[in-house]
Write a protein that holds these residues in place. Sequence first.
Motif, PDB file in Angstrom:
ATOM      1  N   GLY A   1       0.749  -1.180   0.159  1.00 31.86           N
ATOM      2  CA  GLY A   1       0.046   0.008  -0.120  1.00 31.86           C
ATOM      3  C   GLY A   1       0.932   1.448  -0.114  1.00 31.86           C
ATOM      4  O   GLY A   1       0.521   2.172  -0.684  1.00 31.86           O
ATOM      5  N   ALA A   2       2.059   1.333   0.669  1.00 31.03           N
ATOM      6  CA  ALA A   2       2.715   2.310   0.597  1.00 31.03           C
ATOM      7  C   ALA A   2       3.531   2.666  -0.427  1.00 31.03           C
ATOM      8  O   ALA A   2       3.497   3.681  -1.119  1.00 31.03           O
ATOM      9  CB  ALA A   2       3.803   2.344   1.693  1.00 31.03           C
ATOM     10  N   ASP A   3       3.799   1.614  -1.093  1.00 27.80           N
ATOM     11  CA  ASP A   3       4.441   1.840  -2.634  1.00 27.80           C
ATOM     12  C   ASP A   3       3.360   2.269  -3.638  1.00 27.80           C
ATOM     13  O   ASP A   3       3.937   3.042  -4.373  1.00 27.80           O
ATOM     14  CB  ASP A   3       4.923   0.619  -2.918  1.00 27.80           C
ATOM     15  N   LEU A   4       2.211   1.646  -3.372  1.00 31.78           N
ATOM     16  CA  LEU A   4       1.248   2.074  -4.400  1.00 31.78           C
ATOM     17  C   LEU A   4       0.909   3.468  -4.305  1.00 31.78           C
ATOM     18  O   LEU A   4       0.785   4.396  -5.164  1.00 31.78           O
ATOM     19  CB  LEU A   4      -0.147   1.349  -4.248  1.00 31.78           C
ATOM     20  N   LEU A   5       0.619   3.886  -3.223  1.00 32.25           N
ATOM     21  CA  LEU A   5       0.262   5.220  -2.774  1.00 32.25           C
ATOM     22  C   LEU A   5       1.335   6.369  -2.900  1.00 32.25           C
ATOM     23  O   LEU A   5       1.149   7.316  -3.562  1.00 32.25           O
ATOM     24  CB  LEU A   5      -0.289   5.379  -1.326  1.00 32.25           C
ATOM     25  N   ALA A   6       2.596   5.894  -2.692  1.00 32.44           N
ATOM     26  CA  ALA A   6       3.758   6.524  -3.282  1.00 32.44           C
ATOM     27  C   ALA A   6       3.848   7.007  -4.536  1.00 32.44           C
ATOM     28  O   ALA A   6       4.007   8.135  -5.325  1.00 32.44           O
ATOM     29  CB  ALA A   6       4.999   6.032  -2.434  1.00 32.44           C
ATOM     30  N   ARG A   7       3.571   6.015  -5.485  1.00 35.22           N
ATOM     31  CA  ARG A   7       3.678   6.121  -7.014  1.00 35.22           C
ATOM     32  C   ARG A   7       2.643   6.815  -7.570  1.00 35.22           C
ATOM     33  O   ARG A   7       2.775   7.968  -8.291  1.00 35.22           O
ATOM     34  CB  ARG A   7       3.764   4.800  -7.588  1.00 35.22           C
ATOM     35  N   LYS A   8       1.309   6.820  -6.912  1.00 32.30           N
ATOM     36  CA  LYS A   8       0.335   7.608  -7.256  1.00 32.30           C
ATOM     37  C   LYS A   8       0.227   8.987  -6.944  1.00 32.30           C
ATOM     38  O   LYS A   8       0.319   9.980  -7.483  1.00 32.30           O
ATOM     39  CB  LYS A   8      -1.055   7.015  -6.897  1.00 32.30           C
ATOM     40  N   GLY A   9       1.074   9.240  -5.747  1.00 39.23           N
ATOM     41  CA  GLY A   9       1.185  10.492  -4.970  1.00 39.23           C
ATOM     42  C   GLY A   9       2.342  11.389  -6.010  1.00 39.23           C
ATOM     43  O   GLY A   9       1.998  12.438  -6.228  1.00 39.23           O
ATOM     44  N   ASP A  10       3.311  10.646  -6.583  1.00 37.73           N
ATOM     45  CA  ASP A  10       4.310  11.127  -7.450  1.00 37.73           C
ATOM     46  C   ASP A  10       3.773  11.693  -8.721  1.00 37.73           C
ATOM     47  O   ASP A  10       4.184  12.788  -9.170  1.00 37.73           O
ATOM     48  CB  ASP A  10       5.325  10.187  -7.747  1.00 37.73           C
ATOM     49  N   LYS A  11       2.581  11.024  -9.241  1.00 42.50           N
ATOM     50  CA  LYS A  11       1.931  11.482 -10.313  1.00 42.50           C
ATOM     51  C   LYS A  11       0.825  12.511 -10.147  1.00 42.50           C
ATOM     52  O   LYS A  11      -0.027  12.731 -10.992  1.00 42.50           O
ATOM     53  CB  LYS A  11       1.465  10.059 -11.325  1.00 42.50           C
ATOM     54  N   GLY A  12       0.447  12.645  -9.006  1.00 41.57           N
ATOM     55  CA  GLY A  12      -0.442  13.614  -8.724  1.00 41.57           C
ATOM     56  C   GLY A  12      -1.767  13.146  -8.901  1.00 41.57           C
ATOM     57  O   GLY A  12      -2.915  13.772  -8.992  1.00 41.57           O
ATOM     58  N   LEU A  13      -2.251  11.734  -8.735  1.00 44.13           N
ATOM     59  CA  LEU A  13      -3.345  11.272  -8.585  1.00 44.13           C
ATOM     60  C   LEU A  13      -3.956  10.876  -7.480  1.00 44.13           C
ATOM     61  O   LEU A  13      -5.411  10.477  -7.578  1.00 44.13           O
ATOM     62  CB  LEU A  13      -3.088   9.724  -9.300  1.00 44.13           C
ATOM     63  N   LEU A  14      -3.425  11.166  -6.331  1.00 42.54           N
ATOM     64  CA  LEU A  14      -4.352  11.003  -5.064  1.00 42.54           C
ATOM     65  C   LEU A  14      -5.412  11.682  -4.727  1.00 42.54           C
ATOM     66  O   LEU A  14      -6.063  11.742  -3.949  1.00 42.54           O
ATOM     67  CB  LEU A  14      -3.300  11.048  -4.158  1.00 42.54           C
ATOM     68  N   SER A  15      -5.499  13.027  -5.628  1.00 48.14           N
ATOM     69  CA  SER A  15      -6.666  14.088  -5.490  1.00 48.14           C
ATOM     70  C   SER A  15      -7.814  13.570  -5.834  1.00 48.14           C
ATOM     71  O   SER A  15      -8.873  13.789  -5.746  1.00 48.14           O
ATOM     72  CB  SER A  15      -6.425  15.246  -6.239  1.00 48.14           C
ATOM     73  N   GLN A  16      -7.811  12.415  -6.754  1.00 50.73           N
ATOM     74  CA  GLN A  16      -8.955  11.717  -7.379  1.00 50.73           C
ATOM     75  C   GLN A  16      -9.190  10.273  -6.604  1.00 50.73           C
ATOM     76  O   GLN A  16      -8.457   9.575  -6.181  1.00 50.73           O
ATOM     77  CB  GLN A  16      -8.753  11.200  -8.841  1.00 50.73           C
ATOM     78  N   TRP A  17     -10.554  10.374  -6.165  1.00 48.45           N
ATOM     79  CA  TRP A  17     -11.210   9.508  -5.272  1.00 48.45           C
ATOM     80  C   TRP A  17     -11.004   8.068  -5.702  1.00 48.45           C
ATOM     81  O   TRP A  17     -10.565   6.997  -5.228  1.00 48.45           O
ATOM     82  CB  TRP A  17     -12.478   9.393  -4.656  1.00 48.45           C
TER      83      TRP A  17
END
Length: 456
Positions: A178-194
């Motif tokens: 989960g940490a690796d998944l969220l980190a990769r999405k956070g680097d791409k700026g995708l965590l703002s999308q639910w």
Amino acid sequence: MPAKQMLPGRRPSAVKAQGRKRPGVSVKRPARPPGRGPLAGLRRTQQQLRRAWDRPLTAYYLIFGSSLLITVLGLVMVYSASMIKALQLGLGDAYFFKKQFLAALIGGVLLLAASRMPVKLHRALSYPVLAGTLFLMVLVQVPGIGVSINGNQNWISLGGPFMLQPSEFGKLALILWGADLLARKGDKGLLSQWKHLLVPLVPVAFLLLGLIMLGGDMGTAMILGAILFGLLWLAGAPTRMFVGVLAFAGAIVALLIKTSPHRMDRLECIGATEPGKNDLCWQAVHGIYALASGGWFGSGLGASVEKWGQLPEAHTDFIFAITGEELGLAGTLSVLALFAALGYAGIRVAGRTEDSFVRFAAGGVTTWITAQAVINIGAVLGLLPIAGVPLPLFSYGGSALLPTMFAVGLLIAFAREEPAARAALAMRQPKTGWRRTGVRWKSMRRRVKKRPSGER
């Protein structure tokens, strides 16, 4: 003039007035020099403590020291709490202690390895660890492979007395992946999308929860759910989404409790002071008896009465009660202080890092250990239902100890990766003799070359 001896240069009136306080005249006392007094001492102590907390290696030493003390004290209490049970089973009095000590040695190797691994290697291990854990958790449900203990089929026999509980490794797998998944999405700026925030994190977490609940282990499922909520919170999930997921999970938990008479009985034992009908609350009540009989400093190490068959699972889920009986309030508060120090250090590591993977992983590990300790201790105190989860690093159980020590190694590695901590550790590393000799030889050689006369 009387023949009284007079001081030269003084009048009689001055001599009489010496040492006499004149009415209406205030005598000024010398001002107390700054830096003295009780308040100044308290300020200096506060400043020293603040400087100590702000040092780069504070989190590193707190994690290592508190986890080591918890593990060592846990080994002592496992031996004390399990010797009667082992003798009743016809085994040696140190049977459970030897198994726990072996698990602690293996866990120490895992802790050392995890603390020396770079962050990139931890991220690379996330997918293999998740895949291996899912495979083992599926094998648990295969007839003939999975083993049922106390009504929960969550074990795999490794031969002889050694058993493996794959669901304990599911906590570590969810944190790393989960940490690796969220980190990769956070680097791409995708965590703002639910959608990217929930998928695929929540479906995979629910897959793990479903496999755990197939075996009937409600306690481990609660810890896994706490880890999921911790990751979502660290990822910055909106309040509405967070509350919605929490409400959905709460509804599922309420349904599972309502449809299980055994879980309803455990819920009714919260705050019980009597065993009740058919001794349904026997374990909860005798845990309170053990804590109450300990007093301030306990009855002495090894002098517990409740472990003589009165308190079930004295060396596993209710080892905190035996600690309170033998070491008293001082012992239990010491254990709580060690867990508080470990939790504070984990929060500090997660809050000071700039690496998103380190922040998610450190926060997940801290949530895991803290939530599990709260659930276990709360059940022993009669404040929460008995969930059947061990006290991290303290209770008997190799399957729980190994992944927890690896997780502590993660925290140590992350604490070492802080720039200030890395610089402080580099300054403290002793140089070998040949390196020192080489540096001095080269420096002397440069000095010789710079001399115009060529003389030494």
